[in-house]
Motif scaffolding. Structure first.
Motif, PDB file in Angstrom:
ATOM      1  N   ALA A 268      92.771  48.526  64.947  1.00  0.00           N
ATOM      2  CA  ALA A 268      91.280  48.727  64.897  1.00  0.00           C
ATOM      3  C   ALA A 268      90.627  48.824  63.776  1.00  0.00           C
ATOM      4  N   GLU A 269      89.762  47.866  63.491  1.00  0.00           N
ATOM      5  CA  GLU A 269      88.947  48.263  62.117  1.00  0.00           C
ATOM      6  C   GLU A 269      87.826  49.082  62.321  1.00  0.00           C
ATOM      7  N   ILE A 270      87.635  49.917  61.381  1.00  0.00           N
ATOM      8  CA  ILE A 270      86.506  51.063  61.525  1.00  0.00           C
ATOM      9  C   ILE A 270      85.249  50.337  60.597  1.00  0.00           C
ATOM     10  N   THR A 271      84.169  49.910  61.063  1.00  0.00           N
ATOM     11  CA  THR A 271      83.096  49.208  60.466  1.00  0.00           C
ATOM     12  C   THR A 271      82.219  50.343  59.726  1.00  0.00           C
ATOM     13  N   LEU A 272      81.488  49.936  58.621  1.00  0.00           N
ATOM     14  CA  LEU A 272      80.456  50.513  58.194  1.00  0.00           C
ATOM     15  C   LEU A 272      79.464  51.263  59.380  1.00  0.00           C
ATOM     16  N   ARG A 273      79.123  50.281  60.006  1.00  0.00           N
ATOM     17  CA  ARG A 273      77.929  50.674  61.117  1.00  0.00           C
ATOM     18  C   ARG A 273      78.589  51.842  62.108  1.00  0.00           C
ATOM     19  N   GLU A 274      80.112  51.711  62.532  1.00  0.00           N
ATOM     20  CA  GLU A 274      80.499  52.828  63.253  1.00  0.00           C
ATOM     21  C   GLU A 274      80.751  54.088  62.351  1.00  0.00           C
ATOM     22  N   LEU A 275      81.049  53.870  61.160  1.00  0.00           N
ATOM     23  CA  LEU A 275      81.105  54.992  60.190  1.00  0.00           C
ATOM     24  C   LEU A 275      79.702  55.976  60.295  1.00  0.00           C
ATOM     25  N   LEU A 276      78.815  55.070  60.071  1.00  0.00           N
ATOM     26  CA  LEU A 276      77.544  55.805  59.866  1.00  0.00           C
ATOM     27  C   LEU A 276      76.928  56.375  61.255  1.00  0.00           C
ATOM     28  N   ALA A 277      77.318  55.686  62.298  1.00  0.00           N
ATOM     29  CA  ALA A 277      76.850  56.265  63.583  1.00  0.00           C
ATOM     30  C   ALA A 277      77.770  57.480  63.944  1.00  0.00           C
ATOM     31  N   VAL A 278      78.711  57.677  63.644  1.00  0.00           N
ATOM     32  CA  VAL A 278      79.805  58.828  63.708  1.00  0.00           C
ATOM     33  C   VAL A 278      78.947  60.106  62.767  1.00  0.00           C
ATOM     34  N   ALA A 279      78.689  59.590  61.551  1.00  0.00           N
ATOM     35  CA  ALA A 279      78.331  60.559  60.655  1.00  0.00           C
ATOM     36  C   ALA A 279      77.036  61.067  61.083  1.00  0.00           C
ATOM     37  N   ALA A 280      76.123  60.377  61.655  1.00  0.00           N
ATOM     38  CA  ALA A 280      74.875  60.829  62.106  1.00  0.00           C
ATOM     39  C   ALA A 280      74.866  61.519  63.382  1.00  0.00           C
ATOM     40  N   ASP A 281      75.935  61.048  64.380  1.00  0.00           N
ATOM     41  CA  ASP A 281      76.052  61.995  65.410  1.00  0.00           C
ATOM     42  C   ASP A 281      76.466  63.372  65.135  1.00  0.00           C
ATOM     43  N   ALA A 282      77.395  63.613  63.817  1.00  0.00           N
ATOM     44  CA  ALA A 282      77.936  64.677  63.373  1.00  0.00           C
ATOM     45  C   ALA A 282      76.894  65.525  62.581  1.00  0.00           C
ATOM     46  N   GLY A 283      75.599  65.030  62.318  1.00  0.00           N
ATOM     47  CA  GLY A 283      74.782  65.465  61.580  1.00  0.00           C
ATOM     48  C   GLY A 283      74.966  65.675  59.913  1.00  0.00           C
ATOM     49  N   VAL A 284      75.676  64.900  59.540  1.00  0.00           N
ATOM     50  CA  VAL A 284      76.022  64.884  58.286  1.00  0.00           C
ATOM     51  C   VAL A 284      75.811  63.810  57.383  1.00  0.00           C
ATOM     52  N   GLU A 285      75.410  63.846  56.121  1.00  0.00           N
ATOM     53  CA  GLU A 285      74.973  62.550  55.361  1.00  0.00           C
ATOM     54  C   GLU A 285      75.900  62.687  54.239  1.00  0.00           C
ATOM     55  N   VAL A 286      76.484  61.366  53.880  1.00  0.00           N
ATOM     56  CA  VAL A 286      77.389  61.569  52.837  1.00  0.00           C
ATOM     57  C   VAL A 286      76.876  61.369  51.452  1.00  0.00           C
ATOM     58  N   GLY A 287      77.313  62.079  50.454  1.00  0.00           N
ATOM     59  CA  GLY A 287      76.693  61.707  48.960  1.00  0.00           C
ATOM     60  C   GLY A 287      77.724  61.885  47.921  1.00  0.00           C
ATOM     61  N   LYS A 288      77.196  62.024  46.844  1.00  0.00           N
ATOM     62  CA  LYS A 288      77.711  61.975  45.498  1.00  0.00           C
ATOM     63  C   LYS A 288      79.062  62.803  45.423  1.00  0.00           C
ATOM     64  N   GLY A 289      80.184  62.576  45.192  1.00  0.00           N
ATOM     65  CA  GLY A 289      81.415  63.554  45.063  1.00  0.00           C
ATOM     66  C   GLY A 289      81.848  63.719  46.171  1.00  0.00           C
ATOM     67  N   ASP A 290      81.792  63.137  47.314  1.00  0.00           N
ATOM     68  CA  ASP A 290      82.270  63.639  48.545  1.00  0.00           C
ATOM     69  C   ASP A 290      83.845  62.899  48.607  1.00  0.00           C
ATOM     70  N   VAL A 291      84.630  63.610  49.410  1.00  0.00           N
ATOM     71  CA  VAL A 291      85.649  63.007  50.071  1.00  0.00           C
ATOM     72  C   VAL A 291      85.320  62.782  51.321  1.00  0.00           C
ATOM     73  N   LEU A 292      85.633  61.553  52.018  1.00  0.00           N
ATOM     74  CA  LEU A 292      85.533  61.262  53.241  1.00  0.00           C
ATOM     75  C   LEU A 292      86.799  61.554  54.331  1.00  0.00           C
ATOM     76  N   LEU A 293      86.664  62.095  55.101  1.00  0.00           N
ATOM     77  CA  LEU A 293      88.009  62.626  55.913  1.00  0.00           C
ATOM     78  C   LEU A 293      87.845  61.953  57.408  1.00  0.00           C
ATOM     79  N   ILE A 294      88.585  60.860  57.250  1.00  0.00           N
ATOM     80  CA  ILE A 294      88.432  59.944  58.501  1.00  0.00           C
ATOM     81  C   ILE A 294      89.500  60.224  59.484  1.00  0.00           C
ATOM     82  N   ARG A 295      89.226  60.468  60.869  1.00  0.00           N
ATOM     83  CA  ARG A 295      90.242  60.768  61.635  1.00  0.00           C
ATOM     84  C   ARG A 295      90.338  59.585  62.566  1.00  0.00           C
ATOM     85  N   THR A 296      91.439  59.067  62.721  1.00  0.00           N
ATOM     86  CA  THR A 296      92.075  57.931  63.686  1.00  0.00           C
ATOM     87  C   THR A 296      92.772  58.238  64.942  1.00  0.00           C
TER      88      THR A 296
END
Length: 323
Positions: free
Chosen positions: A177-205
């Motif tokens: 499965a490929e995780i697309t940008l659209r899906e990444l943004l949708a999951v982040a929005a549902d979690a109430g977080v906005e990604v920003g400068k200096g962040d490390v993304l922790l992606i659970r598959t």
């Protein structure tokens, strides 16, 4: 003569997103890449996210009886006892009445054999590592871009959990499965977080739990794992957000084969080698994800401290996430 127009016409076009690099951005001797973006201000802001004092260690168990999640060319971790009760009982070690008894041991572990961080010199293309260092500097050990400069600095910044498996309502994503940008943004929005400068993304598959469920033989048969891939729109977004690291519960940190480009592990080239992004691989995210679903908090202080292994291509670590 229009010298301004002539000078402008002579300027080479800016490289496209797939050719863009960070080489020289922080000088000719840089070996830590995008971590340069994490200033004292980002560290302070990340520390302010700690409210409840809840801590989560994200490293895998080493010497787990179910096996180690590592490919065949890497040796499984070994644990050797130098001294224990049996040595005293058999007379191999003589007890000293002035001292207490003790146990002592040692380990052998592959640098990429458990939860780990890749050095920026881990991969190269066209005979060049990150920042343009020659590939020949990797002979025997890494003279440049080993894990040691990153270890000296440490990674202390904001971590953002993107729980894709839970968003899809599955224990783990399909292995291709490929995780697309659209899906990444949708999951982040549902979690109430906005990604920003200096962040490390922790992606659970869910890939690491799958490894322990199905076992090494099935897991590595026709190997693939879910993840991000080389979508130019995704790469452009990563650049614009100034993300410094990607961390996942997979061994590759990306979808290994890209049907888009026909390349294997393209993000290792585009992000790690070209931009100097830190790759945090084989994390255990289950307890953190469960707690985040319960309290709705998906951002916190993230601390990753690889060992100071001089000349090494990576290092085992046990990252920490604090809320």
């Amino acid at each position: 003569m229009d010298t301004v127009a002539d000078a402008s016409a002579a300027e080479p076009p800016a490289p496209g997103v797939m050719e863009r690099t960070s080489w020289g951005r922080w000088g000719p001797d840089d070996e830590v890449g995008l971590l340069n973006l994490v200033t004292a201000a980002e560290v302070v802001e990340a520390a302010r996210l700690v409210r409840a004092g809840k801590t989560f260690t994200l490293g895998l168990r080493v010497f787990d009886e179910r096996g180690d999640p590592l490919s065949a060319e890497r040796h499984r971790a070994m644990h050797v006892s130098y001294r224990d009760w049996s040595h005293y009982a058999s007379g191999k070690v003589e007890a000293d009445p002035r001292n207490s008894y003790s146990a002592d041991d040692g380990i052998f572990i592959s640098c990429h054999g458990t939860t780990h961080m890749d050095a920026l010199g881990h991969v190269w293309v066209d005979e060049q590592l990150y920042n343009g260092y020659p590939a020949k500097t990797t002979a025997s050990w890494l003279e440049r871009c080993s894990i040691a400069p990153i270890s000296q600095r440490g990674v202390v910044t904001r971590g953002v959990l993107i729980d894709v498996a839970s968003a899809r309502g599955v224990p783990y994503l399909p292995r291709t499965a490929e995780i697309t940008l659209r899906e990444l943004l949708a999951v982040a929005a549902d979690a109430g977080v906005e990604v920003g400068k200096g962040d490390v993304l922790l992606i659970r598959t869910g890939s690491m739990p799958r490894f322990y469920e199905v076992g090494p033989e099935e897991f590595f048969a026709d190997y693939s794992e879910p993840g991000l891939s080389d979508d130019p729109e995704l790469i452009e977004w990563i650049d614009s957000k100034q993300i410094v690291g990607i961390a996942t519960d997979t061994l590759a940190n990306e979808l290994p084969y890209s049907a888009r480009s026909g390349q294997m592990y393209p993000l290792h080239r585009l992000l790690l080698r070209n931009r100097g992004m830190t790759f945090h691989e084989a994390l255990w995210l289950e307890e953190l994800a469960a707690d985040s679903r319960a309290d709705g908090c998906y951002a916190g202080l993230y601390v990753a401290l690889p060992l100071k292994l001089v000349g090494a291509t990576g290092s085992p670590m046990n990252p920490l996430f604090v809320k």
